[in-house]
Design an enzyme around this catalytic site. Structure first.
Site, PDB file in Angstrom:
ATOM      1  N   TYR A  78      -8.033   7.325   8.429  1.00  0.00           N
ATOM      2  CA  TYR A  78      -8.916   7.202   7.262  1.00  0.00           C
ATOM      3  C   TYR A  78      -9.803   8.439   7.112  1.00  0.00           C
ATOM      4  O   TYR A  78     -10.106   8.863   6.002  1.00  0.00           O
ATOM      5  CB  TYR A  78      -9.731   5.899   7.341  1.00  0.00           C
ATOM      6  N   HIS A 130      -9.983  -3.543  -3.976  1.00  0.00           N
ATOM      7  CA  HIS A 130      -9.437  -3.200  -2.656  1.00  0.00           C
ATOM      8  C   HIS A 130     -10.444  -2.431  -1.808  1.00  0.00           C
ATOM      9  O   HIS A 130     -10.082  -1.835  -0.790  1.00  0.00           O
ATOM     10  CB  HIS A 130      -8.150  -2.386  -2.812  1.00  0.00           C
ATOM     11  N   CYS A 138     -19.206  -3.125   9.471  1.00  0.00           N
ATOM     12  CA  CYS A 138     -19.004  -3.702  10.796  1.00  0.00           C
ATOM     13  C   CYS A 138     -17.717  -4.513  10.800  1.00  0.00           C
ATOM     14  O   CYS A 138     -17.476  -5.304   9.885  1.00  0.00           O
ATOM     15  CB  CYS A 138     -20.195  -4.633  11.131  1.00  0.00           C
ATOM     16  N   CYS A 142     -21.217  -8.662  10.976  1.00  0.00           N
ATOM     17  CA  CYS A 142     -22.169  -9.497  11.744  1.00  0.00           C
ATOM     18  C   CYS A 142     -23.407  -9.900  10.939  1.00  0.00           C
ATOM     19  O   CYS A 142     -24.058 -10.881  11.236  1.00  0.00           O
ATOM     20  CB  CYS A 142     -22.590  -8.734  13.004  1.00  0.00           C
ATOM     21  N   CYS A 165     -21.082  -0.664  15.625  1.00  0.00           N
ATOM     22  CA  CYS A 165     -22.061  -1.265  14.701  1.00  0.00           C
ATOM     23  C   CYS A 165     -23.439  -1.228  15.357  1.00  0.00           C
ATOM     24  O   CYS A 165     -23.602  -1.677  16.503  1.00  0.00           O
ATOM     25  CB  CYS A 165     -21.668  -2.715  14.400  1.00  0.00           C
ATOM     26  N   CYS A 168     -24.501  -5.044  16.240  1.00  0.00           N
ATOM     27  CA  CYS A 168     -23.852  -5.947  17.212  1.00  0.00           C
ATOM     28  C   CYS A 168     -22.936  -5.217  18.182  1.00  0.00           C
ATOM     29  O   CYS A 168     -22.390  -5.827  19.105  1.00  0.00           O
ATOM     30  CB  CYS A 168     -23.045  -7.020  16.477  1.00  0.00           C
ATOM     31  N   SER A 207       1.530  -0.175 -11.279  1.00  0.00           N
ATOM     32  CA  SER A 207       2.936  -0.612 -11.327  1.00  0.00           C
ATOM     33  C   SER A 207       3.022  -2.124 -11.483  1.00  0.00           C
ATOM     34  O   SER A 207       4.084  -2.677 -11.709  1.00  0.00           O
ATOM     35  CB  SER A 207       3.638  -0.180 -10.031  1.00  0.00           C
ATOM     36  N   ASN A 231       0.860   3.921 -19.420  1.00  0.00           N
ATOM     37  CA  ASN A 231       1.634   4.243 -18.223  1.00  0.00           C
ATOM     38  C   ASN A 231       2.862   5.026 -18.687  1.00  0.00           C
ATOM     39  O   ASN A 231       3.508   4.620 -19.655  1.00  0.00           O
ATOM     40  CB  ASN A 231       2.069   2.943 -17.537  1.00  0.00           C
TER      41      ASN A 231
HETATM   42  N1  APR Z   1      -1.276   8.017 -15.981  1.00  0.00           N
HETATM   43  C1  APR Z   1      -1.030   6.680 -16.014  1.00  0.00           C
HETATM   44  N2  APR Z   1      -0.194   6.060 -15.151  1.00  0.00           N
HETATM   45  C2  APR Z   1       0.431   6.821 -14.229  1.00  0.00           C
HETATM   46  C3  APR Z   1       0.242   8.227 -14.143  1.00  0.00           C
HETATM   47  C4  APR Z   1      -0.666   8.814 -15.075  1.00  0.00           C
HETATM   48  N3  APR Z   1      -0.890  10.140 -15.064  1.00  0.00           N
HETATM   49  N4  APR Z   1       1.013   8.696 -13.114  1.00  0.00           N
HETATM   50  C5  APR Z   1       1.650   7.628 -12.578  1.00  0.00           C
HETATM   51  N5  APR Z   1       1.308   6.514 -13.251  1.00  0.00           N
HETATM   52  C6  APR Z   1       1.738   5.128 -13.009  1.00  0.00           C
HETATM   53  C7  APR Z   1       3.086   4.980 -12.352  1.00  0.00           C
HETATM   54  O1  APR Z   1       4.114   4.962 -13.336  1.00  0.00           O
HETATM   55  C8  APR Z   1       2.934   3.617 -11.654  1.00  0.00           C
HETATM   56  O2  APR Z   1       3.331   2.578 -12.530  1.00  0.00           O
HETATM   57  O3  APR Z   1       0.817   4.573 -12.094  1.00  0.00           O
HETATM   58  C9  APR Z   1       1.439   3.510 -11.386  1.00  0.00           C
HETATM   59  C10 APR Z   1       1.063   3.630  -9.907  1.00  0.00           C
HETATM   60  O4  APR Z   1       1.663   2.561  -9.213  1.00  0.00           O
HETATM   61  P1  APR Z   1       1.382   2.370  -7.629  1.00  0.00           P
HETATM   62  O5  APR Z   1       1.523   3.674  -6.930  1.00  0.00           O
HETATM   63  O6  APR Z   1       2.198   1.186  -7.210  1.00  0.00           O
HETATM   64  O7  APR Z   1      -0.177   2.040  -7.604  1.00  0.00           O
HETATM   65  P2  APR Z   1      -0.879   0.658  -7.855  1.00  0.00           P
HETATM   66  O8  APR Z   1      -0.203  -0.118  -8.943  1.00  0.00           O
HETATM   67  O9  APR Z   1      -2.310   0.940  -8.026  1.00  0.00           O
HETATM   68  O10 APR Z   1      -0.632  -0.068  -6.437  1.00  0.00           O
HETATM   69  C11 APR Z   1      -1.446  -1.136  -6.105  1.00  0.00           C
HETATM   70  O11 APR Z   1      -0.702  -0.843  -3.776  1.00  0.00           O
HETATM   71  O12 APR Z   1      -0.521   1.059  -2.463  1.00  0.00           O
HETATM   72  C12 APR Z   1      -1.149  -0.188  -2.572  1.00  0.00           C
HETATM   73  O13 APR Z   1      -3.338  -0.989  -2.117  1.00  0.00           O
HETATM   74  C13 APR Z   1      -2.614   0.054  -2.730  1.00  0.00           C
HETATM   75  O14 APR Z   1      -4.121  -0.389  -4.590  1.00  0.00           O
HETATM   76  C14 APR Z   1      -2.799  -0.006  -4.250  1.00  0.00           C
HETATM   77  C15 APR Z   1      -1.818  -1.083  -4.635  1.00  0.00           C
END
Ligand code: APR
Length: 274
Positions: A78, A130, A138, A142, A165, A168, A207, A231
């Site tokens: 991270y 998320h 923590c 706690c 933490c 705790c 997505s 999208n």
């Molecule tokens: N503008 C708009 N949409 C876009 C662009 C852009 N410039 N570039 C890519 N995309 C679209 C892609 O076509 C895809 O549908 O953004 C989407 C990203 O999809 P994911 O990578 O699956 O991201 P997300 O839907 O936020 O995933 C949800 O999955 O990886 C885990 O916890 C993580 O919060 C995340 C969760």
């Protein structure tokens, strides 16, 4: 559903109609995913598995079990992601969403992203489903859920992994939702309430695969909302969208905001007061 075909520009008429729909909205909501941060150069969750991290599977790095097994490995991943995010700035999509709020102050942003860029762009009401990678808490929460910990105020051996933490002594961990974990209850409950009451939901850059966030547009649709998807790709949400504007959010959202500003103020309902 109106599906603006991919191409150099979205028809102005589509932008104008979407802006008019948005302008009439009483309870607008924006749901965003990783796509809205793409133009900020944010690597997706899986893109961050690069270099020495490529040998790991996400489930080895983003679960409570992985953290308990090797806190230093998970903490260091991270820290690696935070370093990659440090240079990231809001892009025109984030800024456009924040600007919508100046016309529609009741706008709420529900995001799956943990990069904090909506808040950095000026959006004032953001539900981070998320969590937020810039925050730490923590591991045992706690003092309540979440027990946030300001690690900048702590002195610890940064080469030895996470700090403890101060309340705790449990490990400190990133304030993000891991695999096998529930989403923050209050955030999820409010997101569902808003999805059930909104009249217009903009769905930007997701997505529509990861639950429960992916179910929010369907809940909004079932309750009569107009769904506007932005999208470059079609998704499961496209099937229920009234509008699918195909292209990058950083190019489309500023067009919508400009058109929104050109929409005359909503004429007062009914005759003026006597
Ligand atoms: N503008 C708009 N949409 C876009 C662009 C852009 N410039 N570039 C890519 N995309 C679209 C892609 O076509 C895809 O549908 O953004 C989407 C990203 O999809 P994911 O990578 O699956 O991201 P997300 O839907 O936020 O995933 C949800 O999955 O990886 C885990 O916890 C993580 O919060 C995340 C969760």
């Amino acid at each position: 559903m109106t599906d603006s075909q991919p191409g150099p520009t979205i028809p102005e008429s589509d932008i104008a109609e979407v802006a008019a729909v948005l302008r009439r909205s009483a309870r607008p909501v924006v749901l965003t995913g990783a796509g809205v941060s793409k133009e900020s150069g944010i690597p997706t969750f899986r893109d961050a598995l690069d270099g020495l991290w490529a040998q790991y599977d996400p489930e080895q790095l983003a679960t409570p079990r992985a953290f308990r097994r090797n806190p230093k490995l998970v903490w260091d991943w991270y820290q690696h992601r935070r370093e990659m995010l440090a240079a990231a700035r809001p892009n025109p999509a984030h800024r456009a969403i924040a600007e919508v709020e100046t016309v529609l102050p009741q706008l709420v942003v529900i995001t799956q992203n943990i990069d904090g860029l909506h808040v950095a762009a000026g959006s004032s009401d953001v539900i981070a489903l998320h969590g937020d990678i810039r925050r730490n808490k923590c591991f045992d929460n706690c003092q309540g859920d979440p027990t946030l910990v300001d690690v900048a105020a702590l002195a610890w051996d940064r080469d030895a992994g996470p700090p403890r933490c101060p309340h705790c002594g449990a490990w400190v961990r990133p304030d993000v939702v891991w695999f096998e974990e529930m989403l923050p209850a209050a955030a999820l409950e409010r997101a569902y309430d808003l999805s059930h009451s909104t009249d217009v939901m903009l769905v930007v850059g997701t997505s529509g695969v990861v639950q429960p966030a992916a179910s929010l547009p369907f809940a909004a649709k079932q309750h009569g909302a107009t769904i506007i998807e932005i999208n470059p790709e079609m998704t499961s949400i496209t099937l229920i969208a009234d509008w699918h504007l195909s292209g990058p959010a950083g190019a489309i959202l500023p067009l919508i905001v400009a058109a929104l500003r050109a929409v005359p103020d909503h004429p007062p309902e009914g005759p003026p007061d006597a």
